[in-house]
Design an enzyme around this catalytic site. Sequence first.
Site, PDB file in Angstrom:
ATOM      1  N   ARG A   1       0.828  -1.191   0.033  1.00 16.79           N
ATOM      2  CA  ARG A   1      -0.007  -0.042   0.110  1.00 16.79           C
ATOM      3  C   ARG A   1       1.084   1.133  -0.037  1.00 16.79           C
ATOM      4  O   ARG A   1       1.816   0.958  -0.114  1.00 16.79           O
ATOM      5  CB  ARG A   1      -0.965   0.156   1.345  1.00 16.79           C
TER       6      ARG A   1
ATOM      7  N   ASP B   1      -2.057  10.732  -1.730  1.00 16.03           N
ATOM      8  CA  ASP B   1      -2.169   9.413  -3.120  1.00 16.03           C
ATOM      9  C   ASP B   1      -2.408  10.020  -4.588  1.00 16.03           C
ATOM     10  O   ASP B   1      -2.253   9.262  -5.660  1.00 16.03           O
ATOM     11  CB  ASP B   1      -3.277   8.256  -3.353  1.00 16.03           C
TER      12      ASP B   1
END
Length: 363
Positions: free
Chosen positions: A60, A253
């Site tokens: 992740r 992100d």
Amino acid sequence: MSSNSNNQVYPVLWREQSPATPLQGHVLLIDQTRLPNEYTVVEINRYEDMARAIETMIVRGAPAIGVAAAYGVYLGARDIQTSDRSEFLAQLEPVAERLRATRPTAVNLFWAIDRMVKTARQTLGSVDHLKQTLLDTAKAINADDIQTCHQIGDHGLKALPTNPKKLRVLTHCNAGALATAGYGTALGVVRSAWRDGRLERVYADETRPRLQGAKLTAWECVQEGIPVTVITDNMAAHCMQRGMIDAVVVGADRIAANGDAANKIGTYSVALVAKAHNIPFFVAAPLSTIDFAIADGSEIPIEERNPSEIYTVGETILCPAGAEFYNPAFDVTPAALISAIITEYGAIAPAQLREQLADKQAG
């Protein structure tokens, strides 16, 4: 393995089988779902297994997902059984599409996959040569990300307040070595500050619902002896009010062209509170995280995850039957709340992103 004697963490590694068969290696991933209680390395040999590893959050963090996806494209390419270049390229596209479908918000995923596919289309020669070139490209993406994180860390160190001399920095979620190819973005800034004697302590938001701050950021800090205090997400305002925080550094992100930044859910709240207390709020991310194709944060897709992340911890059910749940994984912090976006090219005001960086990304 995925860490060395200096406790540096590398969550994504290519392990070559032997010099005689360089294409037949595999990818090693630290299983982040098992940290901090268990350090486990997962071996990935197929692109479908890499896709599932990304979906289930074994790996992740936007940059780390990008590196993993690049290797995933190669693993898929390696298994294509044809010597015809056109047929090879045709079979590579479903591999890329499967990997693109894993996580919608992290733009690094799409950037890395697109770079791999573009490399395949532009490479001439035999299919074996093409496969080797794809592996070399994935390795380059991996190595470049580590270098980029060190640059982000050093630029971030220069951007941090100079008073007090030793800083107390708040983080949200994990933007450390585990979220990148190594060193980290937000935690890269922390590491550089610690290296130079500028850091007193990290305050790590636990980061509900998956607790990446409590599990991963705290684990990384403990590995390196960096003082860390874990707080619940709803303590951040209290800590700022009491003068316990000097700066906030988070990752991202996806960042829109105007500087709006998507990061783990709860980041927007931290930015609002930091603004209210006149505390600088920095976003640390590589150039590949900036999506100049979207004008502002309203265009960033927000992933919604399984509601079980909210109502269970392990096997314990926290909420009554009949309750409903809403579980967005990210929120968007408006550019007006961000002091600077720290990239490998320096700490840049959100309004200056396009002017200073668009041509570098195009290049």
